[in-house]
Design an enzyme around this catalytic site. Sequence first.
Site, short mmCIF file in Angstrom:
data_model
loop_
_atom_site.label_atom_id
_atom_site.label_comp_id
_atom_site.label_asym_id
_atom_site.label_seq_id
_atom_site.Cartn_x
_atom_site.Cartn_y
_atom_site.Cartn_z
N GLU A 276 0.81 -1.22 0.00
CA GLU A 276 0.00 0.00 0.00
C GLU A 276 0.84 1.27 0.00
O GLU A 276 0.33 2.36 0.25
CB GLU A 276 -0.96 -0.03 1.18
CG GLU A 276 -1.92 -1.21 1.08
CD GLU A 276 -2.90 -1.31 2.22
OE1 GLU A 276 -2.84 -0.46 3.13
OE2 GLU A 276 -3.73 -2.22 2.19
N LYS B 220 -15.62 -1.83 2.78
CA LYS B 220 -14.92 -2.34 1.60
C LYS B 220 -15.97 -2.93 0.66
O LYS B 220 -16.58 -3.95 0.98
CB LYS B 220 -13.89 -3.41 1.98
CG LYS B 220 -12.71 -2.89 2.79
CD LYS B 220 -11.82 -4.04 3.23
CE LYS B 220 -10.55 -3.54 3.92
NZ LYS B 220 -9.74 -4.67 4.45
#
Length: 427
Positions: free
Chosen positions: A204, A334
């Site tokens: 990330e 999500k």
Amino acid sequence: MPSIEAVGAREILDSRGNPTVEVEVVLEDGTLGRAAVPSGASTGAFEAVELRDGEDRYGGKGVRKAVAAVIERIGPAIIELEATEQRLLDQTLIDLDGTPGKSALGANALLGVSLAVAKAAAAASGLPLFRYLGGPSAHLLPVPMLNILNGGAHADTNVDIQEFMIAPIGASSFSESLRWGAEVYHALKSVLKARGLGTGVGDEGGFAPSLPTNRDALDLIAEAVDKVGLRLGSDVALALDVASTEFYADGSYTFEGSTRTAEELSDYYAELVGAYPIVSIEDPLAEDDWSGWVALTERLGTKVQLVGDDLFVTNPERLARGIASKAANALLVKVNQIGTLTETLDAVNLAHRNGYRAMMSHRSGETEDTTIADLAVAVDCGQIKTGAPARSERVAKYNQLLRIEEELDDAARFAGAAAFPRHGQPA
């Protein structure tokens, strides 16, 4: 509103070089909507199921079956539906799959279609996606939760906690908060170099050095914040994603080289919250440790945001159980955990109605798709985590939020410190 005329799909690559699904929906007036589906590394056991091929190509991770499901099964079933009928569309997808976990057609197939239709409908309406989904009152820009130091499943190091994030809560605007985050990120690189520590990055975009303890990571970030002239706590707060399910087995946690009970791990978190300006801890306990979650929430829930990711998997049913038992006080959102836009919106609405906060989130395997940036503004999340201010698949979301802030102009409002329980009521 134009109806759906054509549905297509293809296999593309995500940010980890793994295949994922991209869907294109064309309306009868020629309007196009395109969406790409993300994928996680540390996934909850209760997430909707990704359909993978399981063949030699791409190490078994190909998505030709999901692509075929879109083209051969889903497309014919939704042709001529009105693009604005999102709930009807998503229910059609759910019924067509017919399994609790969306394993027949794959959540990656269903989600790609669900999001692509919403984007096509927004374009046909002449509205930006955030305005189409959120209506005229959508104006709250989220605090970026920037993952600047990685451990756990997102990095090959001995740091147990998966994400160490900064939250620039003292900024006056989203653009200023992003600038502060980028400056701290670069300062952290300098701090790491000065100490002879690695500056390689994880999935990330955060740095992934090998460190003796998790506290060392927090101390390095504190030094970086000070280095750029910002105040730790009032300008920039800290946040964690522990992803504790990854080191949970047989009712206990293996953490920093020792085995701990939920109570002992909770003691550790209480010490951290007392020592550092931590405003949010995600997945501090495992997805099946309901009793531990309830006890931890009772102990720390008024002092820090406790976010359920693996615990809730953006599922309204699991969230309802958490609300009833008073486990956690915030929902991680999500879209690919549940598989349709409607179910995602329902989960956020349920959270907000019951006083739970919501944090919009990317996955570790991402694409250049920016849907979650618009979605964060549309549903008034007040918080978004989508990685470090580096790697284009992460920055794409932050850049989209800059565009939204610019478009809103004087109507834009930055969530700031009020987004977190440690600093007052929700924005």
